[in-house]
Design a protein around this motif. Structure first.
Motif, mmCIF file in Angstrom:
data_model
loop_
_atom_site.group_PDB
_atom_site.id
_atom_site.type_symbol
_atom_site.label_atom_id
_atom_site.label_comp_id
_atom_site.label_asym_id
_atom_site.label_seq_id
_atom_site.Cartn_x
_atom_site.Cartn_y
_atom_site.Cartn_z
ATOM 1 N N MET A 364 0.819 -1.210 0.000
ATOM 2 C CA MET A 364 0.000 0.000 0.000
ATOM 3 C C MET A 364 0.852 1.259 0.000
ATOM 4 O O MET A 364 0.408 2.323 -0.463
ATOM 5 C CB MET A 364 -0.948 0.027 1.203
ATOM 6 N N LEU A 365 2.072 1.151 0.509
ATOM 7 C CA LEU A 365 2.955 2.325 0.531
ATOM 8 C C LEU A 365 3.161 2.901 -0.861
ATOM 9 O O LEU A 365 3.323 4.119 -1.014
ATOM 10 C CB LEU A 365 4.314 1.939 1.128
ATOM 11 N N ASP A 366 3.186 2.046 -1.870
ATOM 12 C CA ASP A 366 3.356 2.542 -3.238
ATOM 13 C C ASP A 366 2.235 3.523 -3.589
ATOM 14 O O ASP A 366 2.479 4.595 -4.170
ATOM 15 C CB ASP A 366 3.350 1.381 -4.235
ATOM 16 N N ASP A 367 0.992 3.156 -3.224
ATOM 17 C CA ASP A 367 -0.144 4.027 -3.523
ATOM 18 C C ASP A 367 -0.087 5.320 -2.719
ATOM 19 O O ASP A 367 -0.412 6.397 -3.218
ATOM 20 C CB ASP A 367 -1.455 3.291 -3.225
ATOM 21 N N VAL A 368 0.332 5.213 -1.451
ATOM 22 C CA VAL A 368 0.446 6.410 -0.615
ATOM 23 C C VAL A 368 1.503 7.356 -1.183
ATOM 24 O O VAL A 368 1.304 8.584 -1.229
ATOM 25 C CB VAL A 368 0.777 6.014 0.840
ATOM 26 N N ALA A 369 2.621 6.797 -1.630
ATOM 27 C CA ALA A 369 3.682 7.624 -2.214
ATOM 28 C C ALA A 369 3.195 8.308 -3.486
ATOM 29 O O ALA A 369 3.480 9.497 -3.715
ATOM 30 C CB ALA A 369 4.910 6.764 -2.495
ATOM 31 N N ARG A 370 2.473 7.574 -4.325
ATOM 32 C CA ARG A 370 1.954 8.176 -5.566
ATOM 33 C C ARG A 370 0.975 9.296 -5.247
ATOM 34 O O ARG A 370 0.976 10.347 -5.905
ATOM 35 C CB ARG A 370 1.259 7.110 -6.414
ATOM 36 N N GLU A 371 0.106 9.087 -4.247
ATOM 37 C CA GLU A 371 -0.891 10.101 -3.900
ATOM 38 C C GLU A 371 -0.238 11.401 -3.442
ATOM 39 O O GLU A 371 -0.651 12.495 -3.843
ATOM 40 C CB GLU A 371 -1.815 9.568 -2.797
ATOM 41 N N TYR A 502 16.581 -12.941 -4.025
ATOM 42 C CA TYR A 502 17.437 -11.832 -3.614
ATOM 43 C C TYR A 502 18.870 -12.257 -3.333
ATOM 44 O O TYR A 502 19.695 -11.413 -2.967
ATOM 45 C CB TYR A 502 16.824 -11.125 -2.408
ATOM 46 N N LEU A 503 19.192 -13.540 -3.531
ATOM 47 C CA LEU A 503 20.600 -13.931 -3.528
ATOM 48 C C LEU A 503 21.322 -13.372 -4.736
ATOM 49 O O LEU A 503 22.548 -13.251 -4.736
ATOM 50 C CB LEU A 503 20.737 -15.457 -3.498
ATOM 51 N N HIS A 504 20.554 -13.037 -5.778
ATOM 52 C CA HIS A 504 21.116 -12.439 -6.990
ATOM 53 C C HIS A 504 20.918 -10.931 -6.932
ATOM 54 O O HIS A 504 19.917 -10.435 -6.389
ATOM 55 C CB HIS A 504 20.442 -13.020 -8.230
ATOM 56 N N PRO A 505 21.845 -10.163 -7.469
ATOM 57 C CA PRO A 505 21.762 -8.699 -7.369
ATOM 58 C C PRO A 505 20.442 -8.156 -7.925
ATOM 59 O O PRO A 505 20.001 -8.551 -9.009
ATOM 60 C CB PRO A 505 22.953 -8.220 -8.207
ATOM 61 N N GLN A 506 19.841 -7.257 -7.164
ATOM 62 C CA GLN A 506 18.594 -6.612 -7.570
ATOM 63 C C GLN A 506 18.758 -5.109 -7.396
ATOM 64 O O GLN A 506 19.379 -4.658 -6.425
ATOM 65 C CB GLN A 506 17.425 -7.087 -6.698
ATOM 66 N N PRO A 507 18.212 -4.305 -8.311
ATOM 67 C CA PRO A 507 18.253 -2.854 -8.097
ATOM 68 C C PRO A 507 17.414 -2.467 -6.898
ATOM 69 O O PRO A 507 16.373 -3.080 -6.628
ATOM 70 C CB PRO A 507 17.652 -2.293 -9.403
ATOM 71 N N LEU A 508 17.877 -1.467 -6.149
ATOM 72 C CA LEU A 508 17.105 -0.976 -5.014
ATOM 73 C C LEU A 508 15.843 -0.308 -5.553
ATOM 74 O O LEU A 508 15.922 0.648 -6.321
ATOM 75 C CB LEU A 508 17.931 0.002 -4.192
ATOM 76 N N PRO A 509 14.656 -0.801 -5.185
ATOM 77 C CA PRO A 509 13.416 -0.236 -5.738
ATOM 78 C C PRO A 509 13.219 1.218 -5.311
ATOM 79 O O PRO A 509 13.332 1.551 -4.135
ATOM 80 C CB PRO A 509 12.326 -1.135 -5.149
ATOM 81 N N GLN A 510 12.935 2.064 -6.298
ATOM 82 C CA GLN A 510 12.635 3.475 -6.027
ATOM 83 C C GLN A 510 11.407 3.848 -6.838
ATOM 84 O O GLN A 510 11.323 3.567 -8.033
ATOM 85 C CB GLN A 510 13.798 4.383 -6.410
ATOM 86 N N LEU A 511 10.455 4.489 -6.172
ATOM 87 C CA LEU A 511 9.221 4.912 -6.819
ATOM 88 C C LEU A 511 9.073 6.411 -6.671
ATOM 89 O O LEU A 511 9.066 6.942 -5.565
ATOM 90 C CB LEU A 511 8.025 4.201 -6.165
ATOM 91 N N GLY A 512 8.969 7.120 -7.812
ATOM 92 C CA GLY A 512 8.696 8.545 -7.794
ATOM 93 C C GLY A 512 9.888 9.388 -7.389
ATOM 94 O O GLY A 512 10.996 8.886 -7.178
#
Length: 580
Positions: A364-371, A502-512
């Motif tokens: 839900m944080l994704d929606d709160v950040a977008r709002e 996540y044992l394999h490299p993943q980009p740090l998720p960033q939204l907005g």
């Protein structure tokens, strides 16, 4: 059957042990019928990681005792001295909670650091974790140590280690310290100077109460003027769970005009046995039972609890005549939404603000950040990662961009003046937020329902599958390996649309938000994630502090009943998947 090598180590310990209590315990374990306990106490050494060391108290290399503490602190002292500025005497800050042996272990740490030429600064009494994180950079310390086992059961204790910025140490530093520890004989290797000699020679000194005053001033700076009706401030029942929170929680609430605070009498005084609450973890209802009983008598608006080192916060809200517990995600979402709203009303540019949470916290944080238009970053679990983003922000334009950080396990970081979980500030803001919503006729359950109606019923559930003993770590590793080798194609009749290892490299998720540095990647971690075709999700990882697998279930639907039903189905399927 105990191996010859293990018995050699046990008997060598017995021959050199000078502590009567530990020697008696060891000889009891050597008696017939205690082979499993003896094996578990000596089959390995407690591992040192980014959170320091933590374990069950007792005799042995796999236990927390004065020898293991001294060995770990000697390794840390070696690292501090190796990285000190030439010609400058390094210093460390120490703090402790109320657990059994915490004061003894803290003094052992002081004796080791002083004997190694490191100046020691100590709080004169028990204090919460956030006050140590706050003090370390302000006092110019190279490191800090909090003697605590946080919310773990009463038989545990630990030494939590912080870097010079007040954040938990990095993986690289932890590896260097662990290597240094490995070179030290656990019984005879550490250098120590008797504590009274340390005080007499000025090698140990007390941290002044002005540091606590400065900490509370920072908490109060987050206060939203006018948020509480002075004619009807929130009424609160609070329990420190026999821990460290009481002094600062009372002072902080008083500073925002909240004085009607009733404290659970059985849980006021320090009690390392946690007689009324053997597992003092405010994530679980059992830890709040006495507070809820007192609330049934006094009818406050809120029930709040901090764990023994006051870095975690649990809460319950009076709603329709009964007390409803808020989850860690619900408190985090409410605080993040409220802080964004009040900052915007105060004229802040939210497009420059950054909030941080973990990959296992609510979607839900994704929606709160977008709002609201702020940037949301997701890190691995642990506040070394969440708090570590404050240092990243300092490189990207300033820590004033910080909005807040949180993870679902009831840990919150509202202000950048601390870089670890801060139950004192979070509790103060939760009570203030309750007053703010009350002026509009809503309690916090109703406020959360508004967000659910707006963004969907994102309900989460965490399963804790215990695997104790020497075999536990092996069993957990085999289960994680099996999940990788036989990855499910569907879970609870829902198709798996994406698998993330996540044992394999993943980009740090960033939204907005602004572009900033999009090159951040997540460190490799033993975490598996399955996204499902209806928006639900399942994640599994071993705990970093306890012998258990943590399974995170994420339900999403248009109603609470539908989302709860989805969680029930996901739980049954996940237990079957893990053979639990």
């Amino acid at each position: 059957m105990l191996s010859d090598e293990l018995m050699r180590r046990v008997l060598d310990w017995e021959a050199r042990e000078r502590d009567p209590e530990l020697l008696g315990e060891l000889r009891a374990l050597l008696a017939p019928g205690h082979e499993d306990e003896l094996f578990d106490a000596f089959y390995r050494s407690l591992s040192f990681g980014t959170a320091g060391i933590r374990g069950v108290m007792g005799v042995g290399t796999n236990r927390m005792n004065v020898h293991v503490v001294a060995q770990a602190m000697q390794g840390l002292a070696d690292w501090v001295n190796a990285n000190a500025e030439p010609g400058k005497c390094p210093r460390v800050a120490l703090c402790r909670d109320t657990r059994n042996n915490s004061e003894r272990f803290e003094r052992v740490a002081a004796e080791v650091f002083a004997a190694n030429g490191i100046e020691v600064l100590m709080y004169p009494r028990v204090e919460p974790v956030p006050t140590l994180s706050f003090a370390i950079p302000r006092l110019g310390c190279s490191a800090g140590v909090m003697v605590t086992s946080s919310h773990n059961p009463r038989q545990y204790n630990g030494c939590k280690v912080f870097a010079s910025d007040g954040c938990q140490i990095s993986g690289e530093v932890a590896e260097e310290v662990a290597t240094a520890i490995g070179r030290i004989d656990v019984l005879d290797g550490p250098r120590r100077l008797p504590f009274e000699d340390c005080l007499a020679q000025g090698l140990v000194s007390w941290i002044d109460d002005s540091v606590l005053d400065d900490f509370l001033a920072c908490v109060h700076a987050l206060h939203v003027p006018g948020s509480i009706d002075p004619a009807r401030p929130p009424r609160v029942v609070y329990t420190p769970l026999n821990g460290t929170g009481l002094e600062l929680v009372r002072r902080s609430l008083a500073s925002i005009g909240v004085s009607d605070v009733s404290v659970v009498p059985e849980q006021v005084e320090p009690d390392g046995d946690f007689t009324t609450c053997p597992y003092p973890n405010p994530e679980f209802r059992e830890a709040l039972e006495l507070a809820l009983s007192l609330a049934d008598e006094l009818h406050p608006d809120l029930v709040v609890a901090t764990d023994p080192d006051a870095d975690r916060l649990g809460s319950a809200v009076l709603h329709d005549g009964r007390y409803v517990l808020l989850t860690g995600d619900e408190v985090g979402i409410l605080l993040m939404d409220w802080m964004a709203r009040t900052r915007a009303e105060a004229g802040d540019d939210l497009s420059r603000k950054v909030a941080v949470s973990s990959i296992v916290s609510s979607d839900m944080l994704d929606d709160v950040a977008r709002e609201h238009g702020f940037q949301l970053r997701r890190t691995l679990t642990g506040f070394k990662n969440i708090g570590g983003q404050i240092a990243v922000l300092e490189r990207q334009g300033g820590a004033e961009r910080w909005l807040m950080g949180y993870e679902e396990s009831y840990g919150y970081l509202p202000g950048p003046y601390v870089r670890d979980k801060d139950g004192v500030t979070a509790l103060t803001l939760l009570v203030e937020m309750a007053g703010w919503y009350a002026k509009g006729g809503l309690d916090l359950v109703e406020a959360m329902d508004v967000l659910y109606e707006r963004h969907g019923f994102h309900l989460n559930r965490t399963l804790n599958l215990q695997y104790p003993g020497a075999e536990g770590a092996t069993l957990m590793a085999s289960k994680m390996r099996a999940l990788r080798e036989g990855a499910p194609r569907d879970i609870a009749g829902r198709g798996v649309t994406r698998t993330v290892d996540y044992l394999h490299p993943q980009p740090l998720p960033q939204l907005g938000g602004p572009g900033d540095d999009r090159s951040q990647t997540l460190p490799a971690s033993d975490v598996l994630e399955w996204r499902l075709d209806d928006g639900c999700k399942v994640m599994v990882r071993p705990s970093g502090t306890e012998p258990k697998l943590k399974c995170y279930l994420f339900g999403i639907a248009g109603s609470r009943d539908e989302s709860t039903r989805a969680l029930d189905e996901l739980e049954a399927a996940t237990r079957q998947l893990l053979g639990a």
